[in-house]
Write an enzyme that holds these catalytic residues in place. Structure first.
Site, PDB file in Angstrom:
ATOM      1  N   HIS A  79      67.054   7.213  53.751  1.00  0.00           N
ATOM      2  CA  HIS A  79      68.433   8.045  53.429  1.00  0.00           C
ATOM      3  C   HIS A  79      69.739   7.296  53.908  1.00  0.00           C
ATOM      4  O   HIS A  79      70.762   7.914  53.653  1.00  0.00           O
ATOM      5  CB  HIS A  79      68.237   9.218  54.260  1.00  0.00           C
ATOM      6  CG  HIS A  79      67.415  10.445  53.579  1.00  0.00           C
ATOM      7  ND1 HIS A  79      67.904  11.484  52.877  1.00  0.00           N
ATOM      8  CD2 HIS A  79      65.932  10.479  53.563  1.00  0.00           C
ATOM      9  CE1 HIS A  79      66.802  12.192  52.541  1.00  0.00           C
ATOM     10  NE2 HIS A  79      65.710  11.826  52.875  1.00  0.00           N
ATOM     11  N   ASP A 108      63.039  10.425  62.500  1.00  0.00           N
ATOM     12  CA  ASP A 108      63.875  11.060  61.659  1.00  0.00           C
ATOM     13  C   ASP A 108      64.690  12.062  62.619  1.00  0.00           C
ATOM     14  O   ASP A 108      64.209  12.933  63.397  1.00  0.00           O
ATOM     15  CB  ASP A 108      63.455  11.860  60.576  1.00  0.00           C
ATOM     16  CG  ASP A 108      62.580  10.665  59.543  1.00  0.00           C
ATOM     17  OD1 ASP A 108      61.934   9.692  59.859  1.00  0.00           O
ATOM     18  OD2 ASP A 108      62.588  11.360  58.224  1.00  0.00           O
TER      19      ASP A 108
END
Length: 327
Positions: free
Chosen positions: A136, A75
């Protein structure tokens, strides 16, 4: 049906934008130089960039093959200056081959610049960088966790958000390094036994609320055996028995994934069948964690490089407080 499984899940060529003039290399290099200095592109340039990126990504597989050597990253979450630190530690693109496992946006203050840069690098060096989809990279999640608001703040409208979220539908779901190391954002799915099951998915859509595509982006490894209900409200938890069987049945040596904050930047689990990599140091500018990337050499030997946040004078204030629940 005479269909090659490698081609299933790809977009038909006729969906390619026919009236788009190919972006010239000097133009791309100018965009990349600007982005490396954390300067956002004009809205019209973002539109051109996303159109070109769609042409590149639609030819990639749901299980995108990647060759060694390659550096695997977790991430990023809009922490642009820490992405610059990552490139300083791991080497610049295209000198280093990179595989990013999703979650480029939300949380951090520079989601626009972060995702624009990674997409520009993908177009400029398509065989040197692989960008997967994270949970996301979705319309619904980005409207809650920051990217949508950031686009409104920086561009005055939602057009750039729409260009990127439409593009996210084309991102590959997983990657396979030299047929041995399986990379994805989240984890395994009770609906998926083989890599061919993944190749057969139609990925060109918003991330569903449930089902195999959702699970690949949302699931987590767990200390308990078997499948469990995920506290995230999407995906599943899976035990060592599940990852061992999946690796054995598919001829894999390792599952590399992201999706979870780990304080040292990487964490082995399930008797080294799974490794979690997290590449956003001091996550949300307050968690105090290190970040890491995994370098894999041409012999499939891996080394973890840990790094701390890039020193900086301060961050701009955000217009609204994002929810605390860590996705």
């Amino acid at each position: 049906m005479d269909t090659n499984m490698e081609d299933v899940g790809r977009v038909p060529a006729e969906l390619t934008s026919s009236n788009f003039e190919p972006t010239t290399i000097p133009t791309l290099d100018g965009w990349i130089e600007s982005l490396m200095n954390c300067k956002q592109l004009a809205e019209s340039d973002v539109q051109r960039l996303c159109e070109k990126a769609r042409e590149v990504l639609q030819d990639e597989s749901n299980v995108q093959p990647v060759k060694c050597p390659v550096t695997v990253c977790g991430d990023i979450h809009g922490q642009f200056h820490d992405l610059m630190e990552l490139f300083k530690i791991g080497g610049s693109c295209p000198d280093t081959n990179y595989l990013f496992m999703g979650d480029y946006v939300d949380r951090g203050y520079y989601s626009v610049e972060t995702v624009t840069l990674l997409v520009a690098l993908k177009i400029r060096y398509p065989n040197r960088i692989t960008i997967l989809r994270g949970n996301h990279e979705s319309r619904q999640i980005t409207q809650v966790y920051g990217f949508y608001d950031e686009c409104l703040r920086k561009y005055g409208n939602a057009n750039v958000w729409k260009y990127f979220t439409d593009l996210f539908d084309y991102l590959p779901l997983t990657a396979l390094i030299d047929n041995q190391i399986f990379c994805l954002h989240g984890g395994l799915s009770p609906s998926i036994d083989t890599l061919d099951n993944i190749r057969a998915l139609d990925r060109i859509q918003e991330v569903p609320h449930e089902g195999p595509m959702c699970d690949l982006l949302w699931s987590d490894p767990d200390d308990r055996c078997g499948w469990g209900i995920s506290p995230r409200g999407a995906g599943y938890t899976f035990g060592q028995d599940i990852s061992e069987a999946f690796n054995h049945n598919n001829g894999l040596t390792l599952i590399a994934r992201a999706h979870q904050l780990v304080m040292e930047g990487y964490n082995w689990s399930q008797d080294r069948n799974v490794v979690t990599i997290f590449s956003a140091p001091n996550y949300c500018y307050r968690c105090g964690n290190q970040a890491a990337i995994m370098e894999i050499d041409e012999h499939l030997k891996y080394t973890f490089l840990q790094f701390d946040p890039c020193p900086r004078a301060g961050e701009p204030m955000v217009s609204r407080r994002t929810p605390d629940y860590f996705l």
